[in-house]
Enzyme design. Sequence first.
Site, PDB file in Angstrom:
ATOM      1  N   ARG A   1      81.782 -13.256  47.699  1.00 47.68           N
ATOM      2  CA  ARG A   1      81.484 -14.675  47.857  1.00 47.68           C
ATOM      3  C   ARG A   1      82.596 -15.477  47.179  1.00 47.68           C
ATOM      4  NH1 ARG A   1      76.864 -18.352  44.880  1.00 47.68           N
ATOM      5  NH2 ARG A   1      77.279 -20.256  46.066  1.00 47.68           N
ATOM      6  N   HIS A   2      82.849 -16.681  47.694  1.00 52.96           N
ATOM      7  CA  HIS A   2      83.851 -17.553  47.083  1.00 52.96           C
ATOM      8  C   HIS A   2      83.503 -17.853  45.626  1.00 52.96           C
ATOM      9  CE1 HIS A   2      81.030 -20.901  47.210  1.00 52.96           C
ATOM     10  NE2 HIS A   2      80.729 -20.529  48.446  1.00 52.96           N
ATOM     11  N   GLY A   3      84.485 -18.296  44.872  1.00 48.30           N
ATOM     12  CA  GLY A   3      84.264 -18.639  43.471  1.00 48.30           C
ATOM     13  C   GLY A   3      83.603 -19.992  43.286  1.00 48.30           C
TER      14      GLY A   3
ATOM     15  N   ALA B   1      81.060 -16.383  43.091  1.00 44.91           N
ATOM     16  CA  ALA B   1      81.967 -15.221  43.047  1.00 44.91           C
ATOM     17  C   ALA B   1      81.238 -13.885  43.055  1.00 44.91           C
ATOM     18  CB  ALA B   1      82.903 -15.294  41.842  1.00 44.91           C
TER      19      ALA B   1
END
Length: 466
Positions: free
Chosen positions: A67-69, A379
């Site tokens: 997952r994105h930060g 994240a």
Amino acid sequence: MRLLIFLLLPLVAIAQDDDYCFSKDTSRLQTRQFSSKTAYQIVKGSDIEREYKVSECQPQKIWIFHRHGTRLPKASMINKAPRVGELRDIIVNNYQVAKSKPETDELCQTDLVAIKFWKWNSSITPDMEEYLTAQGYEDLRGTAKVYQRFYPSVLPPTFNDTYYQFRHTDTQRTTESFKAFAEGLFGSQNNAHPVEIPKEDLLLRPYDYCPSFKDVNYKGEGSEYQKFHQSKLYNDTLAAISTRLGFLYTLSEDDIKLMYDMCRYEQAWNVDRNSVWCGAFLPEQITVFEYLEDLKYYYGSGYGFPENAHLNCRLVQDMLTHLSSQVSPHVVAHFGHSTGLLTLLTALGLQKDDIKLRADNYDSLTSRRWKTSLIDPFASNFVAVKYDCPGSLDPEKVMFLLNQQTVQLDWCNVGLCKWSDVLEKYKAISEADCGEYFCRAGGAPSLRSGMSGLLAILAFVAYLMH
């Protein structure tokens, strides 16, 4: 101004009673309970040495969904930031002028002073909605360095587009997350690049192409989310927060949730500092908000509806295909979103509770496995590591890691699973036609190739190379 605050805080802390004081709490466990807005650095696995040791085995391949930060809020919240400033002034007035502070559970003076001097960062504007933050960039750069440290033979420090395969969704936050991860592996001057994003991203965003998934009632009227939202416990919590802040009436939920969101966003943006707005809430009030969020994600992306387990059919097939193959790429890393991570875990049957989450069992599920704060922070990442164990009767094995912690499965040996068992466990998904399987009704066009066909092609390629 900051110097003045630091000079004032020791003075106002002298005459404190036993009321909860966030700024003086050394553990602040509630910062681990902010659902999908939890800071990765607070909840990631810490016993790294023990987690990664697999005796007499050599890692061969790695598959990652990341997952994105940490990101900025949506534009709707950024536009509401002035309202937080208004609430700040009213709370200070409640305490210092109106003298309407409560007899118990009042704000301690250090928390009150911190709120008094809070200011919104005006450089954050609506056009930057959901952008990756500096902490978010560091989240991904850091995880890359950690995995490379413990799997140096599989994660070499030089990019090769045959050996490595990266892919991200079409958003700023996932694009920048990929760049941060690449920098962690290869340094700032690298030539790493992702594969092209397809027009319809059925691999990383299948939920965008499934109307019935979008239409399901996971938090509307009659849902478990709505039942808990309307419960006495939840509404008593809103009233208690209002009283704690010096109001003689119950604030609107929008105002309370705005302060709560400011608390958890700011805490994730600056892990080493406290968000002053977290002091507005008692720890037990945070657990109520967390459960409401968990109900939302449990029914929206998790085990609440059996069909959710079908949504990430293609991603599971992607993992099994790449780890089954004897050829490159040896490292596959995808950068996506919360829904992608949670539906992947659901497809794999991970973090599943024996009892279904409902509005009426909050008290009995305090130790639940489905705790999005721990499984889906900013994240969050799911990693599958394929091992070769030549001294074993079953030399092919795999370990699953979630946020740098080994996933313990009852059909595996202390986190290490036989690859043959993995293939058998997920046989139904591996052989599924994802075009028909992943969506409740209609949705994406059919892809009739299934994993079995892909594996056959890979096996034939491997045969020709010998």
